[in-house]
Design an enzyme around this catalytic site. Sequence first.
Site, mmCIF file in Angstrom:
data_model
loop_
_atom_site.group_PDB
_atom_site.id
_atom_site.type_symbol
_atom_site.label_atom_id
_atom_site.label_comp_id
_atom_site.label_asym_id
_atom_site.label_seq_id
_atom_site.Cartn_x
_atom_site.Cartn_y
_atom_site.Cartn_z
ATOM 1 N N ARG A 51 34.929 89.395 64.110
ATOM 2 C CA ARG A 51 34.792 90.493 65.082
ATOM 3 C C ARG A 51 33.638 91.087 65.001
ATOM 4 N NH1 ARG A 51 37.872 87.742 67.715
ATOM 5 N NH2 ARG A 51 40.002 88.423 68.799
ATOM 6 N N HIS A 94 30.175 83.953 70.858
ATOM 7 C CA HIS A 94 31.567 83.818 70.658
ATOM 8 C C HIS A 94 32.580 82.899 71.137
ATOM 9 C CE1 HIS A 94 35.419 86.746 69.965
ATOM 10 N NE2 HIS A 94 35.608 85.590 69.554
ATOM 11 N N GLU A 125 30.226 92.638 73.480
ATOM 12 C CA GLU A 125 30.020 91.368 74.017
ATOM 13 C C GLU A 125 30.276 91.209 75.377
ATOM 14 O OE1 GLU A 125 32.653 88.632 71.982
ATOM 15 O OE2 GLU A 125 31.783 89.168 69.977
HETATM 16 C C1 8YV Z 1 39.206 84.327 71.919
HETATM 17 C C2 8YV Z 1 39.421 84.764 69.572
HETATM 18 O O1 8YV Z 1 40.420 84.642 72.236
HETATM 19 O O2 8YV Z 1 41.425 83.902 68.840
HETATM 20 C C3 8YV Z 1 40.479 84.766 68.820
HETATM 21 O O3 8YV Z 1 40.855 85.765 67.994
HETATM 22 O O4 8YV Z 1 38.367 85.561 69.317
HETATM 23 C C4 8YV Z 1 39.013 84.060 70.743
HETATM 24 O O5 8YV Z 1 39.692 82.528 70.431
HETATM 25 C C5 8YV Z 1 38.672 83.514 73.161
HETATM 26 O O6 8YV Z 1 37.521 84.250 73.378
HETATM 27 C C6 8YV Z 1 39.565 83.866 74.535
HETATM 28 O O7 8YV Z 1 39.612 84.939 74.851
#
Ligand code: 8YV
Length: 312
Positions: free
Chosen positions: A231, A278, A260
Site C-alpha cells: 500500500r 496498482h 491513487e
Molecule cells: C485491490 C488489492 O483489491 O487485494 C488487494 O489488497 O490491493 C487489490 O487486489 C484491487 O485493486 C481491487 O479493488
Amino acid sequence: MSATLAIGSYAENDLSALRAEFDPVFIAGPADLVGLSEAVRKGIKAVTYKGHAPFGAAEMDLLPNLGIVANFGVGYDAIDVTAADARGIKVTNTPDVLNDDVADLAVAMLLMQMREMEHASAWARSGNWKSKGEYRLNRKASGSTVGIVGLGRIGREIADRLAAFKMDLHYYARSEKETPGWTYHSDPVALAKAVDVLVIALVGGASTEKFVTKEMIEALGPRGVIVNISRGTTIDEAALLDALEQGKIAGAALDVFLNEPNIDPRFYELPNVVIQPHQGSGTVETRAAMGQLQRDNVAAFHAGKPLLTAVN
Ligand code: 8YV
C-alpha cells in the site's frame, strides 16, 4: 427488497454473477449510501465491497441490519474492522488467490527497474537503436542481496521467486519464520543496511503506516532500490521522493501510492522509478477468482454456513 448491497465498480463477469446470485442493490461508493432510502438500507444484511474509500462506523450505522462486509481484495485496510467488531459485523477478504500475480508483478518490476526495460524499449521504438547503436549497459539483478519487508503469504511467494534468481535473501517480520536459511532481521533499519533491494510486502492499515521510514530509506544507500506492492501508506512517501530526487537511493518500482490514482506528480519526473497503476492482482484469471471468493463468502453468510475467509 434486496438483502445485499454491492458497493464499487465491478467487471462484467462479476456484475452478472452478483445479479444472478444476489440481485443486489448497486452503488458506486460508500458516499452514495445516504442516497438510499431508509427502507432499502434497513433491508441490507450483506455488503460486497470493492474499492479503497474508507468504510467505517458512519457507513455501518447507515445499514442497521448489516451482518457481513465481504471485501474484494486481500487488503481490507479500507474497512474499519474494530467498528465492525463492535457492531457484530463479520468482515471477509480474498487471500491467497492473488499471491502468484502480485509476486509475479513484484519480480517483473524489480527486473524492469534494474534492467531499465522501459527506457531500453523506448530506445528501440524511437529508432535510436538503429541510428545511435546499442542501449547503455545497466545493472545485473540475479545474485542481488534483497530484503523482504513482511514475510506473509505474498512476501513468501516473492522470496521463493527471487531465490530462483540466486538472490541472497534477508527479511523482516514480527517474528523469525521457518525459511530455507534466509537471514532474519528484527530491526528493519539493519535489514535496509544489509541489502541492495527492499521489497515491501506488508499489510496496509494503521499498524504499518509509514513503516518504511526516512532512516530506513537512507540506510539502503545509493545503490538501493525499493519495490512496493503493498500500500502507498506503508512508506513515508515524502521521504522516498526526497531520497529519489537527491540520489540517496538508486530507484524504485511502485505499484501503490498515496492518493491513487491522483499520485504525486513528482513521481512522473523520475526516470529511475517504474510506475504501475496498482495492478498487482489485475489479471482476468485472478480477478475472477477474487470475485468468486467474495461471493462465496456472502453466499455462506446468507445460508448461515461458516465463512470461508473471515478476518474477524
Ligand atoms: C485491490 C488489492 O483489491 O487485494 C488487494 O489488497 O490491493 C487489490 O487486489 C484491487 O485493486 C481491487 O479493488
